[in-house]
Design a protein around this motif. Structure first.
Motif, PDB file in Angstrom:
ATOM      1  N   TRP A   1       0.849  -1.190   0.000  1.00  0.00           N
ATOM      2  CA  TRP A   1       0.000   0.000   0.000  1.00  0.00           C
ATOM      3  C   TRP A   1       0.888   1.244   0.000  1.00  0.00           C
ATOM      4  CZ3 TRP A   1      -5.321   0.356  -0.186  1.00  0.00           C
ATOM      5  CH2 TRP A   1      -6.039  -0.833  -0.011  1.00  0.00           C
ATOM      6  N   LYS A   2       0.522   2.226  -0.813  1.00  0.00           N
ATOM      7  CA  LYS A   2       1.273   3.479  -0.879  1.00  0.00           C
ATOM      8  C   LYS A   2       0.417   4.620  -0.329  1.00  0.00           C
ATOM      9  CE  LYS A   2       3.781   6.614  -3.981  1.00  0.00           C
ATOM     10  NZ  LYS A   2       4.166   6.897  -5.397  1.00  0.00           N
TER      11      LYS A   2
ATOM     12  N   ALA B   1       6.668   5.602  10.109  1.00  0.00           N
ATOM     13  CA  ALA B   1       7.480   4.381  10.164  1.00  0.00           C
ATOM     14  C   ALA B   1       7.862   4.039  11.601  1.00  0.00           C
ATOM     15  CB  ALA B   1       8.728   4.554   9.303  1.00  0.00           C
ATOM     16  N   TRP B   2       8.222   5.064  12.380  1.00  0.00           N
ATOM     17  CA  TRP B   2       8.582   4.834  13.788  1.00  0.00           C
ATOM     18  C   TRP B   2       7.399   4.283  14.577  1.00  0.00           C
ATOM     19  CZ3 TRP B   2       6.664   6.579  18.413  1.00  0.00           C
ATOM     20  CH2 TRP B   2       7.438   6.337  19.540  1.00  0.00           C
ATOM     21  N   ASN B   3       6.223   4.843  14.348  1.00  0.00           N
ATOM     22  CA  ASN B   3       5.031   4.375  15.066  1.00  0.00           C
ATOM     23  C   ASN B   3       4.679   2.941  14.690  1.00  0.00           C
ATOM     24  OD1 ASN B   3       3.223   6.532  16.731  1.00  0.00           O
ATOM     25  ND2 ASN B   3       4.520   7.584  15.253  1.00  0.00           N
TER      26      ASN B   3
ATOM     27  N   ASP C   1       5.080  -6.283   7.094  1.00  0.00           N
ATOM     28  CA  ASP C   1       6.493  -6.672   6.998  1.00  0.00           C
ATOM     29  C   ASP C   1       7.416  -5.487   7.241  1.00  0.00           C
ATOM     30  OD1 ASP C   1       6.334  -9.370   6.621  1.00  0.00           O
ATOM     31  OD2 ASP C   1       6.369  -9.272   4.425  1.00  0.00           O
ATOM     32  N   GLY C   2       7.005  -4.310   6.764  1.00  0.00           N
ATOM     33  CA  GLY C   2       7.866  -3.151   6.936  1.00  0.00           C
ATOM     34  C   GLY C   2       7.316  -1.914   6.259  1.00  0.00           C
ATOM     35  N   VAL C   3       8.050  -0.807   6.435  1.00  0.00           N
ATOM     36  CA  VAL C   3       7.675   0.475   5.855  1.00  0.00           C
ATOM     37  C   VAL C   3       8.839   0.981   5.015  1.00  0.00           C
ATOM     38  CG1 VAL C   3       6.960   2.850   6.309  1.00  0.00           C
ATOM     39  CG2 VAL C   3       6.192   1.006   7.827  1.00  0.00           C
TER      40      VAL C   3
ATOM     41  N   VAL D   1      10.176   4.226   3.353  1.00  0.00           N
ATOM     42  CA  VAL D   1      10.042   5.686   3.285  1.00  0.00           C
ATOM     43  C   VAL D   1      10.598   6.164   1.950  1.00  0.00           C
ATOM     44  CG1 VAL D   1      10.732   7.890   4.298  1.00  0.00           C
ATOM     45  CG2 VAL D   1      10.136   5.949   5.784  1.00  0.00           C
ATOM     46  N   ILE D   2       9.736   6.766   1.139  1.00  0.00           N
ATOM     47  CA  ILE D   2      10.133   7.247  -0.180  1.00  0.00           C
ATOM     48  C   ILE D   2      10.579   8.701  -0.113  1.00  0.00           C
ATOM     49  CG2 ILE D   2       9.312   7.665  -2.544  1.00  0.00           C
ATOM     50  CD1 ILE D   2       7.244   5.395  -2.042  1.00  0.00           C
ATOM     51  N   SER D   3       9.839   9.493   0.642  1.00  0.00           N
ATOM     52  CA  SER D   3      10.128  10.910   0.834  1.00  0.00           C
ATOM     53  C   SER D   3       9.432  11.338   2.115  1.00  0.00           C
ATOM     54  CB  SER D   3       9.622  11.727  -0.360  1.00  0.00           C
ATOM     55  OG  SER D   3       8.198  11.823  -0.335  1.00  0.00           O
ATOM     56  N   PRO D   4       9.614  12.570   2.565  1.00  0.00           N
ATOM     57  CA  PRO D   4       8.900  12.998   3.776  1.00  0.00           C
ATOM     58  C   PRO D   4       7.391  12.862   3.688  1.00  0.00           C
ATOM     59  CG  PRO D   4      10.680  14.513   3.308  1.00  0.00           C
ATOM     60  CD  PRO D   4      10.591  13.592   2.127  1.00  0.00           C
ATOM     61  N   THR D   5       6.840  12.893   2.482  1.00  0.00           N
ATOM     62  CA  THR D   5       5.387  12.832   2.340  1.00  0.00           C
ATOM     63  C   THR D   5       4.912  11.566   1.639  1.00  0.00           C
ATOM     64  OG1 THR D   5       5.481  14.107   0.281  1.00  0.00           O
ATOM     65  CG2 THR D   5       5.127  15.338   2.334  1.00  0.00           C
ATOM     66  N   GLU D   6       5.807  10.620   1.388  1.00  0.00           N
ATOM     67  CA  GLU D   6       5.396   9.390   0.718  1.00  0.00           C
ATOM     68  C   GLU D   6       6.047   8.178   1.369  1.00  0.00           C
ATOM     69  OE1 GLU D   6       4.577  10.096  -3.913  1.00  0.00           O
ATOM     70  OE2 GLU D   6       6.650  10.534  -3.332  1.00  0.00           O
ATOM     71  N   PHE D   7       5.283   7.113   1.508  1.00  0.00           N
ATOM     72  CA  PHE D   7       5.832   5.863   2.023  1.00  0.00           C
ATOM     73  C   PHE D   7       4.961   4.707   1.571  1.00  0.00           C
ATOM     74  CE2 PHE D   7       2.711   7.174   5.140  1.00  0.00           C
ATOM     75  CZ  PHE D   7       2.091   5.997   5.530  1.00  0.00           C
ATOM     76  N   GLU D   8       5.514   3.498   1.671  1.00  0.00           N
ATOM     77  CA  GLU D   8       4.786   2.280   1.354  1.00  0.00           C
ATOM     78  C   GLU D   8       4.808   1.345   2.554  1.00  0.00           C
ATOM     79  OE1 GLU D   8       5.598   1.907  -3.467  1.00  0.00           O
ATOM     80  OE2 GLU D   8       6.869   0.792  -2.041  1.00  0.00           O
ATOM     81  N   ILE D   9       3.704   0.638   2.745  1.00  0.00           N
ATOM     82  CA  ILE D   9       3.628  -0.417   3.747  1.00  0.00           C
ATOM     83  C   ILE D   9       3.547  -1.744   3.006  1.00  0.00           C
ATOM     84  CG2 ILE D   9       2.260  -1.441   5.607  1.00  0.00           C
ATOM     85  CD1 ILE D   9       1.284   1.312   6.352  1.00  0.00           C
ATOM     86  N   THR D  10       4.458  -2.639   3.331  1.00  0.00           N
ATOM     87  CA  THR D  10       4.439  -3.966   2.730  1.00  0.00           C
ATOM     88  C   THR D  10       3.920  -4.970   3.752  1.00  0.00           C
ATOM     89  OG1 THR D  10       6.755  -4.344   3.355  1.00  0.00           O
ATOM     90  CG2 THR D  10       6.331  -3.455   1.157  1.00  0.00           C
ATOM     91  N   THR D  11       3.162  -5.942   3.267  1.00  0.00           N
ATOM     92  CA  THR D  11       2.560  -6.935   4.145  1.00  0.00           C
ATOM     93  C   THR D  11       2.952  -8.339   3.699  1.00  0.00           C
ATOM     94  OG1 THR D  11       0.522  -6.975   2.829  1.00  0.00           O
ATOM     95  CG2 THR D  11       0.602  -5.438   4.676  1.00  0.00           C
ATOM     96  N   SER D  12       2.876  -9.276   4.627  1.00  0.00           N
ATOM     97  CA  SER D  12       3.258 -10.650   4.338  1.00  0.00           C
ATOM     98  C   SER D  12       2.213 -11.384   3.513  1.00  0.00           C
ATOM     99  CB  SER D  12       3.494 -11.401   5.648  1.00  0.00           C
ATOM    100  OG  SER D  12       2.322 -11.382   6.443  1.00  0.00           O
TER     101      SER D  12
END
Length: 504
Positions: A92-93, A114-116, A137-139, A141-152
C-alpha cells in the motif's frame, strides 16, 4: 531508522497565550464549551495501549492524528494521509499532508509513521494493538510525504485498520511516558486530567487542518445510567450514549435535550463454549436458537429499535455481510424436537454468564433469554460478574461458561476482522470448524472484492448452520444530545466532539 525532530519553540505560558489568541482568530463566533459523558474512566493515554474505541480511543482521537478518519457514515476520509492506493496485493502506498507537525514542532512525516509502526510491531515489546498489524512486513520511506507499507499477505482492510491507528511524536515519546502524558498532533490538546473524573481539552493552535469548533471539550465520567440521563436533561452535559430505549421518549420531552438511536455495528448474541458439553452438540445449539423469540426481545425491550440478526454476527454495514440468510424463527416445538434428538440430559443446570453493566439492557435480555430456554426445558443459572472478571475468564483463563451474553463489533467493519473472532485457534473462538476456517483463509488470500465476498458468503452460511451462538440482534446505538449541539449519532462506538457542531 533516523527521525528528524523539530525543537520546542515556546514555553508553556507562551504556548497557552498563543493558544488563546489563535483560538479567538481561528474559531467561529459560535464556539462554546461542551461536555461528553462517558460510562467509565480512561485506562491509558497511550493510543497503542488500548483497543477500546468507545472509551480510551475516543478521547485520544481528539489529541493524536490518524492517517485516515472513519466518518459517521462509515466512509474512510483523508486526514494526515491525503491519498492511498494498493500498489499490488502486498503493498500500500500513502501520501501525507505536507508541513504537518505536532505541537512541539516534531514533523508528522513518513519517518514518524514508520517509527510508530515499528513501535507496535516490535515483537519484543508488544502493545495492546500489535495484533492489528501482525501482517505488516515493513515500511519503505520514499520521501517525507510518501511511504509504502508492505505486508506478508494481502491486507485489504489495512486502510480501515489505520483509521484507528494514532501517531505519537517519536522524540517526545522517548523522554515522556505516553501512558500518563500527551503531546498533541491533532485538533485538541489536553489541559486538565483528573483520573477517574474528567479530562478537559482545548484547541491545538498549531493544528495543521481545519480548526476545532469548540473552545473546550470535557470528557466526564458518569457510570450510572440514571445519572447520565439526569445530567443531560439538566443541561450539565451535551452528549451521552447507551441510553435505555425506555428513556428516549422522556428525554425528547425535555426542552434541553433530544435523543435517538441508529443501527450499530455491534451484534449481541449468546456465546456458546462448544469446548464443553452439551454445547458441543449441534442439535442442542440449534434448538436454543429456535427457543428464543428475538422479535419479542427487539420490540418489547428495545421499543423496536434493535434489528434482529439474520443468522450472522455481522450487520449490513460490514463488507462480507450475507443478505441472503434468514434468522432462526421462534419455534419452541422445533426446539423441543431438536432437544430430544440431541440426547442431552436436561436435568442439568447450565451456567449463563452475564458481564454486568456492559451491554445496553443486557440484564433484561439475559433474563428474557433464560426464561425462554426454561420454557423448552433447558435449565440455566445466571451468574453476574464484573466485566473485568468476565474478560479474565474469556481471554486469560480461556474458561468461559457454557453460555454467556456477548456483544462484538470490529472497527474495520470488515468480515476479516469480526469473523476472525470465531476462527479455530483464536483465543476468542471457543468453536473449531475446519470448513469455516477454510473460507476465512480464502477471504484474506486476495484483495479482489468479489472473491472475498464469495468466501465470506460461504463462511456465514456455515456459521448459521452450525450455530456457535444464539444470534440475537444488532445493539441499537442510542444517544442523547443537548439542544446546544447538532449530533446525528453513529453506530461504531466512536464518541467524538468533532462529529458534533454548535446548533444554529
Amino acid at each position: 531508522m533516523t527521525i528528524t525532530t523539530g525543537k520546542i519553540t515556546m514555553t508553556l505560558s507562551k504556548l497557552l497565550t498563543t493558544t488563546a489568541a489563535a483560538t479567538m482568530m481561528a474559531l467561529p463566533a459560535f464556539a462554546m464549551d461542551v461536555t461528553i459523558a462517558q460510562t467509565s474512566a480512561v485506562n491509558t493515554l497511550d493510543p497503542h495501549g488500548s483497543a477500546s474505541v468507545g472509551l480510551d480511543l475516543s478521547v485520544l482521537s481528539h489529541i493524536y492524528p490518524t492517517l485516515i478518519l472513519r466518518a459517521p457514515d462509515y466512509s474512510l476520509q483523508p486526514s494526515l494521509a491525503t491519498d492511498w492506493e494498493a500498489v499490488d496485493d502486498n503493498t500500500w502506498k500513502f501520501t501525507l499532508t505536507e508541513g504537518a507537525t505536532f505541537a512541539n514542532g516534531e514533523p508528522l512525516d513518513a519517518e514518524t509513521v514508520a517509527w510508530n509502526i515499528a513501535r507496535v510491531t516490535d515483537a519484543e515489546n508488544p502493545k495492546r494493538i500489535s495484533s492489528w498489524f501482525s501482517q505488516i512486513d515493513g515500511v519503505n520511506v520514499i520521501s517525507p510525504t510518501e511511504f509504502e507499507i508492505t505486508t506478508s499477505s494481502p491486507y485489504p482492510a489495512l486502510p480501515a485498520q489505520l483509521s484507528m491507528f494514532m501517531l505519537l511524536p517519536p522524540e517526545w515519546a522517548s523522554e515522556h511516558d505516553p501512558v500518563t502524558e500527551t503531546m498533541s498532533g491533532f485538533k485538541y490538546q489536553m489541559t486538565e486530567y483528573v483520573p477517574g473524573d474528567h479530562i478537559t481539552l482545548s484547541p491545538n493552535p498549531d493544528f495543521w487542518g481545519e480548526a476545532a469548533q469548540f473552545d473546550s471539550v470535557t470528557f466526564r465520567v458518569i457510570p450510572e445510567t440514571a445519572s447520565r440521563v439526569a445530567a443531560l436533561m439538566a443541561g450539565e452535559v451535551d452528549l451521552i450514549n447507551k441510553v435505555p430505549a425506555s428513556e428516549i421518549a422522556r428525554i425528547e420531552e425535555s426542552p434541553n435535550a433530544t435523543a435517538g438511536a441508529v443501527d450499530s455495528t455491534r451484534s449481541v448474541f449468546i456465546k456458546f463454549n462448544t469446548e464443553k458439553a452439551p454445547l458441543d452438540n449441534k442439535a442442542f445449539r440449534q434448538a436454543l436458537n429456535y427457543a428464543v423469540d428475538k422479535e419479542l426481545i427487539a420490540d418489547a425491550l428495545f421499543d423496536g429499535l434493535a434489528t434482529v440478526s439474520n443468522c450472522q454476527v455481522m450487520t449490513p454495514d460490514y463488507f462480507g455481510y450475507n443478505p441472503d440468510l434468514e434468522a432462526y424463527p421462534y419455534d419452541p416445538e422445533r426446539a423441543r424436537e431438536l432437544l430430544e434428538e440431541s440426547g442431552v440430559d436436561l436435568s442439568q443446570t447450565i451456567e449463563f454468564e452475564l458481564p454486568a453493566a456492559t451491554y445496553l439492557q443486557g440484564e433484561e435480555v439475559t433474563q428474557a433469554v433464560a426464561q425462554m430456554f426454561g420454557d423448552v426445558g433447558v435449565k440455566t443459572e445466571i451468574q453476574t460478574m464484573e466485566f473485568g472478571a468476565y474478560l479474565d475468564k474469556y481471554r486469560a483463563a480461556h474458561d468461559l461458561g457454557r453460555l454467556s451474553l456477548l456483544g462484538q463489533a470490529w472497527a474495520t467493519i470488515d468480515a476479516d476482522g469480526l469473523l476472525t473472532l470465531f476462527k479455530p485457534g483464536n483465543q476468542y473462538s471457543y468453536w473449531n470448524d475446519e470448513a469455516f476456517d477454510e473460507q476465512l483463509v480464502a477471504g484474506i488470500a486476495t484483495t479482489d472484492p468479489e472473491e472475498r465476498e464469495a468466501a465470506y458468503k460461504k463462511a456465514t452460511e456455515i456459521m448459521c448452520e452450525e450455530a456457535p451462538v444464539v444470534f440475537l440482534y444488532a445493539q441499537p446505538a442510542t444517544f442523547g444530545a443537548s439542544t446546544r449541539v447538532t449530533y446525528e449519532g453513529r453506530g461504531d462506538d466512536w464518541l467524538r466532539a468533532f462529529d458534533m457542531s454548535p446548533a444554529d
